[in-house]
Design a protein around this motif. Structure first.
Motif, PDB file in Angstrom:
ATOM      1  N   TYR A   1     -13.119   3.818  -7.054  1.00 44.86           N
ATOM      2  CA  TYR A   1     -13.219   2.677  -6.131  1.00 44.86           C
ATOM      3  C   TYR A   1     -13.916   1.508  -6.826  1.00 44.86           C
ATOM      4  CZ  TYR A   1     -14.747   0.028  -1.993  1.00 44.86           C
ATOM      5  OH  TYR A   1     -14.989  -0.955  -1.063  1.00 44.86           O
TER       6      TYR A   1
ATOM      7  N   TRP B   1      -7.058   8.710  -6.954  1.00 45.49           N
ATOM      8  CA  TRP B   1      -6.091   7.949  -6.151  1.00 45.49           C
ATOM      9  C   TRP B   1      -6.746   7.465  -4.866  1.00 45.49           C
ATOM     10  CZ3 TRP B   1      -4.391   8.716  -1.174  1.00 45.49           C
ATOM     11  CH2 TRP B   1      -3.271   7.988  -0.769  1.00 45.49           C
TER      12      TRP B   1
ATOM     13  N   LEU C   1       0.845  -1.198   0.000  1.00 40.90           N
ATOM     14  CA  LEU C   1       0.000   0.000   0.000  1.00 40.90           C
ATOM     15  C   LEU C   1       0.884   1.253   0.000  1.00 40.90           C
ATOM     16  CD1 LEU C   1      -3.227   0.135   0.197  1.00 40.90           C
ATOM     17  CD2 LEU C   1      -2.194  -2.079   0.645  1.00 40.90           C
ATOM     18  N   PRO C   2       0.434   2.332  -0.624  1.00 39.90           N
ATOM     19  CA  PRO C   2       1.257   3.554  -0.684  1.00 39.90           C
ATOM     20  C   PRO C   2       1.307   4.245   0.678  1.00 39.90           C
ATOM     21  CG  PRO C   2      -0.894   3.947  -1.685  1.00 39.90           C
ATOM     22  CD  PRO C   2      -0.837   2.487  -1.370  1.00 39.90           C
TER      23      PRO C   2
ATOM     24  N   LEU D   1      -0.258   7.438   2.115  1.00 41.12           N
ATOM     25  CA  LEU D   1      -1.274   7.489   3.168  1.00 41.12           C
ATOM     26  C   LEU D   1      -0.587   7.409   4.532  1.00 41.12           C
ATOM     27  CD1 LEU D   1      -4.317   7.573   3.714  1.00 41.12           C
ATOM     28  CD2 LEU D   1      -4.348   5.080   3.504  1.00 41.12           C
TER      29      LEU D   1
ATOM     30  N   VAL E   1      -9.233   7.952   5.682  1.00 41.16           N
ATOM     31  CA  VAL E   1      -8.639   8.365   4.404  1.00 41.16           C
ATOM     32  C   VAL E   1      -9.261   9.694   4.012  1.00 41.16           C
ATOM     33  CG1 VAL E   1      -8.247   7.756   1.993  1.00 41.16           C
ATOM     34  CG2 VAL E   1      -8.291   5.963   3.746  1.00 41.16           C
TER      35      VAL E   1
ATOM     36  N   THR F   1      -8.942   4.332  -5.665  1.00 43.58           N
ATOM     37  CA  THR F   1      -8.187   3.098  -5.922  1.00 43.58           C
ATOM     38  C   THR F   1      -7.462   2.624  -4.664  1.00 43.58           C
ATOM     39  OG1 THR F   1      -6.317   4.414  -6.761  1.00 43.58           O
ATOM     40  CG2 THR F   1      -7.901   3.613  -8.373  1.00 43.58           C
ATOM     41  N   THR F   2      -6.992   3.556  -3.831  1.00 42.75           N
ATOM     42  CA  THR F   2      -6.326   3.175  -2.584  1.00 42.75           C
ATOM     43  C   THR F   2      -7.320   2.537  -1.617  1.00 42.75           C
ATOM     44  OG1 THR F   2      -4.673   4.938  -2.851  1.00 42.75           O
ATOM     45  CG2 THR F   2      -4.974   4.039  -0.627  1.00 42.75           C
TER      46      THR F   2
END
Length: 308
Positions: free
Chosen positions: A235, A110, A69-70, A197, A183, A113-114
């Motif tokens: 999403y 973003w 995960l970012p 994140l 988020v 998708t995250t």
């Protein structure tokens, strides 16, 4: 900071500066002989429920990191009182690699998708958070008459309406997930290599539909339908389930406002061991959350149309 650096085995301290912006916890940029780090001093409780919730959040964070995960790399202290947590002079600390920020840019796609990637993490138990009933609020207010409780009392109709909406939700129709839980733009660190994140302290079990709408509204600043739609569609395109177009999809936001306002009210009334400054700040914070609750209740009919 020398003790913090030793606790995480970060090397010798060269310098450290506070990082502005944290409302719940204090953060510093710590530069050492081994690199640059973000270190956070947790504003924690020593009650067992906090420890239990922290262990869940640390597990989710480590799982998310292992799956790419970012996010910044979390630092595990060599000697742990709990995963990722180091105790220094009676305080609890976290650390992760520092990333230099760049000017922010809009990232609703973003975010969508995250969120989908987060919701692909292995699920745990079923979320079981419920709102405090109105009778409990009345007990707290009756025990401490004064200007603050009078101001809170004016929000009782909103509290009653929100509690009824949350309790009426059929959560068995929702998707349980283990996820970040917060988020929003404030928790996205923009770097030269892309958004990351941060602030995983509230990671917990949740319902996917509730987190999607909370996050979409945060990136839409509550009013930008196009940004909200971008988050939801990204999403869905990434494999997530689109929340149903009814008020139940926003019950998670109501629950967050109710829970946060109750927590801050307890602190303001002296039901939690906090400093005088923290106690003084808690009352206005509770009222801000109740104002957010009123805004959300008034906006539900419009927000519901955004999901159609």
């Amino acid at each position: 900071m020398e003790a913090v650096a030793r606790a995480f085995d970060l090397g010798a301290v060269l310098d450290h500066v506070p990082v502005p912006g944290g409302a719940s916890h204090l953060v510093w940029r710590l530069r050492t002989t081994r690199g640059t780090w973000a270190v956070k001093r947790l504003n924690r409780s020593h009650e067992q429920w906090w420890v239990d919730a922290y262990l869940v959040s640390a597990s989710i964070q480590l799982d998310a990191w292992s799956r790419g995960l970012p996010m910044p790399r979390p630092v595990r202290p060599p000697v742990e009182s709990a995963p990722l947590l180091a105790d220094v002079d009676g305080r609890s600390w976290l650390a992760h690699e520092w990333h230099d920020p760049v000017p922010p840019s809009p990232v609703p796609a973003w975010a969508g998708t995250t969120l989908a990637a987060l919701h692909a993490l292995p699920a745990g138990g079923t979320p079981n958070r419920r709102p405090h009933p109105v009778d409990e609020w009345l007990t707290w207010l009756d025990e401490a008459p004064g200007p603050l409780t009078d101001a809170v009392r004016a929000h009782l109709p909103d509290i009653a309406e929100a509690v009824a909406l949350v309790e009426a939700c059929d959560t068995t129709a929702l998707t349980p997930v283990r996820t970040h839980g917060d988020v929003k733009p404030d928790n996205v660190l923009h770097t030269a290599s892309g958004p990351l994140l941060v602030d995983w302290d509230g990671a917990a079990e949740d319902h996917a539909e509730w987190e999607v709408t909370r996050s979409a509204l945060a990136f839409a600043d509550l009013t930008d339908r196009a940004a909200f739609t971008t988050v939801v569609e990204a999403y869905e395109s990434a494999g997530g389930r689109r929340p149903p177009a009814d008020a139940s999809s926003f019950a998670g936001l109501l629950l967050v406002c109710l829970g946060g306002a109750a927590w801050m009210l307890w602190r303001a009334l002296g039901h939690r061991p906090v400093t005088p400054a923290e106690r003084a700040a808690a009352g206005p914070h509770s009222l801000r959350l109740l104002a957010d609750l009123r805004t959300a209740l008034a906006s539900l009919p419009e927000w519901t149309t955004w999901l159609r």
